[in-house]
Design a protein around this motif. Structure first.
Motif, PDB file in Angstrom:
ATOM      1  N   GLY A 153      20.044  21.100 -12.073  1.00 39.81           N
ATOM      2  CA  GLY A 153      20.541  19.939 -11.333  1.00 39.81           C
ATOM      3  C   GLY A 153      20.645  20.151  -9.842  1.00 39.81           C
ATOM      4  N   GLY A 154      20.063  21.252  -9.338  1.00 38.97           N
ATOM      5  CA  GLY A 154      20.065  21.517  -7.908  1.00 38.97           C
ATOM      6  C   GLY A 154      18.654  21.519  -7.346  1.00 38.97           C
ATOM      7  N   GLY A 155      17.825  20.624  -7.876  1.00 36.07           N
ATOM      8  CA  GLY A 155      16.443  20.526  -7.416  1.00 36.07           C
ATOM      9  C   GLY A 155      15.460  21.330  -8.223  1.00 36.07           C
ATOM     10  N   GLY A 156      15.946  22.125  -9.169  1.00 36.19           N
ATOM     11  CA  GLY A 156      15.049  22.991  -9.936  1.00 36.19           C
ATOM     12  C   GLY A 156      14.027  22.246 -10.746  1.00 36.19           C
ATOM     13  N   SER A 157      14.420  21.101 -11.316  1.00 34.88           N
ATOM     14  CA  SER A 157      13.472  20.352 -12.149  1.00 34.88           C
ATOM     15  C   SER A 157      12.371  19.711 -11.328  1.00 34.88           C
ATOM     16  CB  SER A 157      14.216  19.266 -12.945  1.00 34.88           C
ATOM     17  OG  SER A 157      14.550  18.166 -12.115  1.00 34.88           O
ATOM     18  N   GLN A 158      12.535  19.664 -10.004  1.00 36.43           N
ATOM     19  CA  GLN A 158      11.530  19.066  -9.131  1.00 36.43           C
ATOM     20  C   GLN A 158      10.717  20.129  -8.386  1.00 36.43           C
ATOM     21  OE1 GLN A 158      11.094  15.757  -9.482  1.00 36.43           O
ATOM     22  NE2 GLN A 158      12.758  16.022 -10.976  1.00 36.43           N
ATOM     23  N   ARG A 159      11.364  21.211  -7.966  1.00 35.38           N
ATOM     24  CA  ARG A 159      10.645  22.232  -7.192  1.00 35.38           C
ATOM     25  C   ARG A 159       9.810  23.138  -8.081  1.00 35.38           C
ATOM     26  NH1 ARG A 159      15.650  21.861  -4.399  1.00 35.38           N
ATOM     27  NH2 ARG A 159      15.344  20.961  -2.312  1.00 35.38           N
ATOM     28  N   LEU A 160      10.347  23.559  -9.228  1.00 31.45           N
ATOM     29  CA  LEU A 160       9.591  24.492 -10.065  1.00 31.45           C
ATOM     30  C   LEU A 160       8.258  23.891 -10.531  1.00 31.45           C
ATOM     31  CD1 LEU A 160       9.851  27.395 -11.097  1.00 31.45           C
ATOM     32  CD2 LEU A 160      10.738  26.476 -13.240  1.00 31.45           C
ATOM     33  N   PRO A 161       8.193  22.637 -10.999  1.00 33.58           N
ATOM     34  CA  PRO A 161       6.880  22.073 -11.355  1.00 33.58           C
ATOM     35  C   PRO A 161       5.930  21.965 -10.169  1.00 33.58           C
ATOM     36  CG  PRO A 161       8.656  20.748 -12.289  1.00 33.58           C
ATOM     37  CD  PRO A 161       9.285  21.714 -11.329  1.00 33.58           C
ATOM     38  N   ARG A 162       6.470  21.752  -8.977  1.00 32.23           N
ATOM     39  CA  ARG A 162       5.609  21.656  -7.792  1.00 32.23           C
ATOM     40  C   ARG A 162       5.078  23.014  -7.371  1.00 32.23           C
ATOM     41  NH1 ARG A 162       8.927  17.268  -7.622  1.00 32.23           N
ATOM     42  NH2 ARG A 162       8.234  15.404  -6.459  1.00 32.23           N
ATOM     43  N   ILE A 163       5.716  24.082  -7.849  1.00 31.58           N
ATOM     44  CA  ILE A 163       5.265  25.439  -7.540  1.00 31.58           C
ATOM     45  C   ILE A 163       4.288  25.956  -8.595  1.00 31.58           C
ATOM     46  CG2 ILE A 163       6.011  27.851  -7.349  1.00 31.58           C
ATOM     47  CD1 ILE A 163       8.640  26.782  -6.117  1.00 31.58           C
ATOM     48  N   MET A 164       4.638  25.802  -9.884  1.00 31.56           N
ATOM     49  CA  MET A 164       3.840  26.443 -10.934  1.00 31.56           C
ATOM     50  C   MET A 164       3.170  25.456 -11.893  1.00 31.56           C
ATOM     51  SD  MET A 164       6.980  28.054 -13.204  1.00 31.56           S
ATOM     52  CE  MET A 164       5.950  28.624 -14.548  1.00 31.56           C
ATOM     53  N   GLY A 165       3.288  24.166 -11.638  1.00 29.62           N
ATOM     54  CA  GLY A 165       2.664  23.177 -12.512  1.00 29.62           C
ATOM     55  C   GLY A 165       3.641  22.659 -13.549  1.00 29.62           C
ATOM     56  N   VAL A 166       3.400  21.443 -13.999  1.00 28.97           N
ATOM     57  CA  VAL A 166       4.328  20.781 -14.914  1.00 28.97           C
ATOM     58  C   VAL A 166       4.382  21.466 -16.270  1.00 28.97           C
ATOM     59  CG1 VAL A 166       4.800  18.630 -16.159  1.00 28.97           C
ATOM     60  CG2 VAL A 166       4.101  18.556 -13.763  1.00 28.97           C
ATOM     61  N   GLN A 167       3.235  21.721 -16.861  1.00 27.94           N
ATOM     62  CA  GLN A 167       3.221  22.276 -18.214  1.00 27.94           C
ATOM     63  C   GLN A 167       3.916  23.634 -18.272  1.00 27.94           C
ATOM     64  OE1 GLN A 167      -0.651  23.078 -19.941  1.00 27.94           O
ATOM     65  NE2 GLN A 167       0.143  22.976 -22.013  1.00 27.94           N
ATOM     66  N   ALA A 168       3.557  24.535 -17.378  1.00 27.74           N
ATOM     67  CA  ALA A 168       4.146  25.879 -17.395  1.00 27.74           C
ATOM     68  C   ALA A 168       5.639  25.834 -17.097  1.00 27.74           C
ATOM     69  CB  ALA A 168       3.433  26.771 -16.383  1.00 27.74           C
ATOM     70  N   SER A 169       6.033  25.016 -16.128  1.00 26.98           N
ATOM     71  CA  SER A 169       7.453  24.972 -15.771  1.00 26.98           C
ATOM     72  C   SER A 169       8.294  24.400 -16.899  1.00 26.98           C
ATOM     73  CB  SER A 169       7.658  24.151 -14.492  1.00 26.98           C
ATOM     74  OG  SER A 169       7.330  22.794 -14.695  1.00 26.98           O
ATOM     75  N   LEU A 170       7.766  23.393 -17.611  1.00 28.17           N
ATOM     76  CA  LEU A 170       8.504  22.827 -18.737  1.00 28.17           C
ATOM     77  C   LEU A 170       8.700  23.851 -19.850  1.00 28.17           C
ATOM     78  CD1 LEU A 170       7.110  19.183 -19.082  1.00 28.17           C
ATOM     79  CD2 LEU A 170       9.408  19.876 -18.366  1.00 28.17           C
ATOM     80  N   MET A 171       7.710  24.692 -20.067  1.00 27.88           N
ATOM     81  CA  MET A 171       7.838  25.729 -21.093  1.00 27.88           C
ATOM     82  C   MET A 171       9.017  26.637 -20.793  1.00 27.88           C
ATOM     83  SD  MET A 171       3.859  26.763 -21.796  1.00 27.88           S
ATOM     84  CE  MET A 171       4.326  28.180 -22.796  1.00 27.88           C
TER      85      MET A 171
END
Length: 725
Positions: A153-171
Motif C-alpha cells: 500500500g505504499g506504491g509497491g503494487s504500482q512500482r514493482l510491475p513497472r520495474i519487472m513486468g506485470v506477470q512476474a511481479s504478480l507471482m
C-alpha cells in the motif's frame, strides 16, 4: 529528527540514516513519517544538496514495514469505532504521497540496503532512483503483505510491475515471496549487488556520478511496462485473465487482499503514477477497513511474534538453553525433532530400541539436510550438523543431557518404562518433555519422580516444516519446566502455545472434530465429494476425509478405543465412532494401506472410493454446500470454545495461533476466537442452537458463550469467569 540522522558530505550528498529508537528493526511510524517529510523538504529545497542516499543505522537490517500498532490506530477513531472509508483513505494515502514526493524531489536518491528490507521498507527502496544491496545469504527483500491479509500500500503494487513486468511481479506479490540479492538483481529489482558492508559507498558513488538522474523511468514520456500492459496488449490481457481465476481457486474466494491487489494493478498500471497510487490506496483502504485484515495481522504477526518472544514464559526463570538433547525414539517424529535440534546447534543423542532404528533416524536427518544443499546449506555445515547427532541404544549415552524429549509409541505403559530408565541415568532434576498428541500429561508424569519437571512438548508432522509446538502443562508442571520448554522452542525457531492438560489437549482435540464431522456427514449419506469441497471452500488446507486418510483412520479408532477404556462410563460416544470402526473393519485404514476414504492406485491419482456408496448408502436429498461448510466450521468453533471454558486454553491468542499453525484452520479468519468475535457471540450461539436442535448435543453452546452473548462480551475483551479454572 528522532528517527533519521541527516548528514551532508563535502560533495553535497545527504545521507539519511534511519534508526528508529526503541525498535530492534526499523519500522514506519508517525515519527518516521514526520522526519522523512522534513528530510525530503530539505533535499528538494537546499541548493547545496546534490543528491541523497538512504541507509539504515541498525545491524538488524534496512527496514521492515509499518509499525502495526500505529497502523491499527489509523483504522480506529477516538471512540474505538472504525472511521469513514474516506478517512481511512486519507490515513493510508499519507505514505504513498511521501514516497511520491521523494522520487519527484528533483535530486537523485539511492538506497543502500544491508540486511532485511521488506514491506514498507522495500516500497521506500522502490521509490528511490537506484538500489544497491550488500550480498549476504541472510538478506531478503520483497513485499510479503499478502501473508497478513494486506497488499502493498505504499506504491509497491504500482512500482514493482513497472520495474519487472506485470506477470512476474504478480507471482511475487500474490505469494508474498521474497527475493535474495542475486535474484533481485537478475530481475532488475535492484541495480547492484555489492560486497556486504559496501552498499552505502556504492550508493554514494552512484549519486556523485549521476547528478541529473532524478527522474524515474515511469515519469519519462514514452515509458513502457516490461512485457507490456493495457487492454490492447495480448500478454497483459492473458496474464490478468489467468490470474483472477487462479487466485479465486487458490483462496476459495475467502481472501480480500489478493483480489484487491489484482484490481489495483489492472486499473493502475497504465495510468500516470500520481493517479496510480490513488487507485492503490483506494483498494488498500477498502481491504484495511475490513475486520479480516485486522484479525489476520493480530494473529499471524503481532501475537505470533509475541509468542515467539516469550509472552507465556515465566518471567522470573533464568534463561535455560538446551545444549545436549536426549531424544527418545528415532521414528519420523523423533528424527524430525533431532534434525531441528541439531540444526540449532545442540548435541543430540538419538535413542531407540535397537541400533538399526537409531541409525535410520540419523539417516533421516541426513536426507533432510541433503535437500537443503545449495539453499543455505553447505557440505561443511551439513557435516558439522550430522556430527552432532549420535544414534544409540544405550541409556548410559544420555548422561549429560540437560533436556529430554520422548517420542516413543503412544502407550502409557511403554512411555512409563522408558521414562523410568531415563531418570535412572539423568536424575529427576532434568526437565522431561513428552511428545504425545493425546495422552494426558498428568498421568504420564507419574513415572517421573518430580512431576513439576515433566511437561508436554507436542510437535506436528513433518517437524521440519510445521511451525507450531504445543506446550502442555500437567497438574504439577512447574515454572522451570515451562521456561526450559519455551527456551528450546525458541532455539529451534518455532512458534509455541501453552495449554493445560486434557485428553487431546487443544489442537488434537479441536482438529479431531473436523475429521469426526466429515465422517458423520458420510454416515448420513452426504456425497463425499460435497463434503471435501465444502472443507476446502471453508478455507481448510484439505477436506476432512483426505486429512483423515493422511493421519490414518486406524489411528483414530485406536485413540477412540483407548479413550473408551480409560474413561469408562465418562466417555461420550460420537456418531463418527461407528463409522470409523466400520471403515477399519472393511480394511480401509487410510493412505497407509492404499485405501481409506480415497483409493490410492499405484502410479495413479488418488480418488474418492466408489466403495463408500456401498458402505454408506447415498441419501436422496443432499444439503447445500453452505450447510455443510457451516457444520464443519461450527463443530470446530464449539470445541475451541469448550477448551477455553474448561481452562485448557488460557488465552484466545494461543487458541487462534494454535488453530491456524497447528491444523490449518482457515487463516483468513484470524483463528476461531477472532472469527467468533467478528461475527458476534450472539450469532454464534444462535447458529449453535439451531445446529444442536438438528444434529445433536455436540453443537450445544457452552454456558460461557451464552453468558458472553447476553453481556455483549468478546474473547479479546474481558470475558465472564470460566466453568473451570
Amino acid at each position: 529528527m528522532e528517527t533519521i540522522r541527516f548528514d551532508i558530505d563535502a560533495d553535497g550528498i545527504a545521507t539519511l540514516t534511519i534508526d528508529v529508537p526503541g525498535q530492534s528493526m526499523n519500522v514506519i511510524g508517525p515519527d518516521f513519517l514526520a522526519d522523512l517529510d522534513a528530510a525530503i523538504t530539505r533535499i528538494a529545497s537546499e541548493e547545496g544538496i546534490k543528491g541523497a542516499v538512504i541507509a539504515s543505522g541498525k545491524d538488524s537490517g534496512f527496514m521492515a514495514g509499518m509499525d502495526l500498532k500505529y497502523f491499527g490506530s489509523m483504522l480506529a477513531s477516538a471512540d474505538g469505532q472504525r472511521p469513514a472509508p474516506t478517512a481511512i483513505f486519507d490515513n493510508v494515502f499519507v505514505l504513498n504521497q511521501l514516497f511520491r514526493r521523494l522520487e519527484t524531489a528533483g535530486k537523485p536518491v539511492a538506497c543502500a540496503i544491508e540486511g532485511t528490507c521488506v514491506g514498507g521498507g522495500f516500497e521506500l527502496a522502490l521509490a528511490c532512483h537506484r538500489r544497491f544491496v550488500g550480498d549476504s545469504p541472510k538478506t531478503q527483500l520483497g513485499l510479503p503483505e499478502i501473508l497478513i491479509g494486506l497488499f502493498p500500500g505504499g506504491g509497491g503494487s504500482q512500482r514493482l510491475p513497472r520495474i519487472m513486468g506485470v506477470q512476474a511481479s504478480l507471482m511475487y506479490m500474490l505469494q508474498g515471496k521474497l527475493f535474495r540479492p542475486a535474484e533481485a538483481a537478475m530481475l532488475k529489482v535492484v541495480d547492484g549487488v555489492v560486497p556486504q558492508g559496501t552498499a552505502l559507498a556504492a550508493a554514494k558513488d552512484w549519486v556523485k556520478a549521476n547528478p541529473t538522474a532524478s527522474t524515474q523511468p515511469w515519469d519519462v514520456k514514452g515509458f513502457k511496462v516490461p512485457g507490456g500492459a493495457g487492454g490492447f496488449n495480448p500478454a497483459f490481457v492473458q496474464t490478468m485473465a489467468g490470474a483472477l481465476p487462479m487466485t479465486l481457486k487458490q483462496t476459495q474466494r475467502n481472501m480480500n487482499a489478493p483480489i484487491a491487489l489484482l484490481s489495483a494493478v489492472y486499473e493502475g498500471i497504465t495510468l500516470p503514477m500520481d493517479r496510480a497510487i490513488r487507485i492503490e490506496s483506494k483498494y488498500f483502504a477498502k481491504v484495511a477497513a475490513d475486520p479480516q485484515a485486522s484479525n489476520m495481522i493480530r494473529t499471524l504477526f503481532v501475537n505470533k511474534q509475541a509468542a515467539e518472544r516469550g509472552a507465556r514464559r515465566p518471567k522470573d526463570e533464568a534463561k535455560a538453553p538446551t545444549t545436549k538433547l536426549a531424544m527418545l525414539g528415532a521414528g519420523m517424529m523423533g528424527a524430525g525433532i533431532a534434525t531441528v535440534a541439531a540444526q540449532a546447534g545442540m548435541d543430540v543423542v538419538l535413542f531407540d530400541r535397537d541400533q538399526a532404528y537409531a541409525e535410520k533416524g540419523k539417516a533421516h536427518v541426513e536426507a533432510v539436510l541433503s535437500k537443503r544443499l545449495g539453499r543455505g546449506m553447505t557440505p561443511e555445515k551439513m557435516a558439522a550438523t550430522l556430527a552432532r547427532v549420535t544414534p544409540t541404544t544405550d541409556y548410559a549415552a544420555l548422561a549429560g543431557a540437560d533436556f529430554v524429549i520422548e517420542a516413543v509409541f503412544e502407550d502409557v505403559a511403554i512411555k512409563a518404562e522408558v521414562t523410568k530408565q531415563v531418570e535412572a541415568v539423568l536424575g529427576a532434576d532434568t526437565i522431561f518433555g513428552s511428545n504425545t498428541s493425546t495422552l494426558p500429561i498428568t498421568k504420564l508424569a507419574n513415572a517421573w519422580s518430580k512431576p513439576e519437571n515433566f511437561i508436554g512438548v507436542h510437535f506436528f508432522s513433518p517437524v521440519e516444516k510445521m511451525p507450531l509446538v504445543e506446550i502442555i502443562l500437567g497438574e504439577k508442571t512447574g515454572p522451570a519446566a515451562i521456561a526450559k520448554a519455551l527456551d528450546f522452542v525458541a532455539q529451534i525457531k518455532k512458534t509455541p502455545i501453552v495449554v493445560h492438560d486434557s485428553r487431546g489437549f487443544y489442537t488434537s482435540r479441536s482438529f479431531g472434530t473436523y475429521v469426526q464431522e466429515g465422517a458423520e456427514l458420510v454416515g448420513e449419506g452426504i456425497n463425499p465429494a460435497l463434503i471435501e469441497n465444502a472443507g476446502k471452500q471453508l478455507g481448510m488446507p484439505t477436506g476432512p476425509l483426505a486429512v483423515s486418510d493422511e493421519v490414518s483412520i486406524e489411528l483414530g479408532v485406536k485413540i477412540m478405543t483407548a479413550a473408551k477404556k480409560e474413561l469408562g462410563d465418562a466417555y461420550v460416544p460420537q456418531g463418527s465412532d461407528d463409522i470409523m470402526l466400520k471403515m477399519v473393519e472393511a480394511d480401509r485404514l487410510g493412505r497407509k494401506n492404499g485405501k481409506g476414504w480415497y483409493d490410492y492406485p499405484e502410479g495413479g491419482k488418488k480418488h474418492l472410493s466408489p466403495v463408500l456408496g456401498d458402505l454408506f448408502p447415498r441419501a436422496d436429498a443432499q444439503p447445500d454446500v453452505e450447510e455443510v461448510k457451516e457444520r464443519l466450521l461450527y463443530r470446530q468453533l464449539i470445541e475451541c470454545a469448550r477448551c477455553f471454558e474448561e481452562g485448557v486454553l488460557e488465552t484466545p491468542e494461543d487458541g487462534d495461533i494454535g488453530a491456524i499453525f497447528g491444523w490449518g484452520f482457515a487463516p483468513y479468519t484470524g483463528g476461531p476466537f477472532s472469527h467468533m468475535d467478528t461475527v458476534g457471540i450472539a450469532h454464534v450461539v444462535a447458529v449453535l442452537d439451531r445446529l444442536a436442535a438438528a444434529h445433536g448435543p455436540r453443537f450445544a453452546p457452552t454456558a460461557q458463550l451464552r453468558e458472553m452473548a447476553a453481556n455483549g462480551a468478546t474473547f479479546y475483551r474481558p470475558v465472564p469467569s470460566r466453568a473451570a479454572a
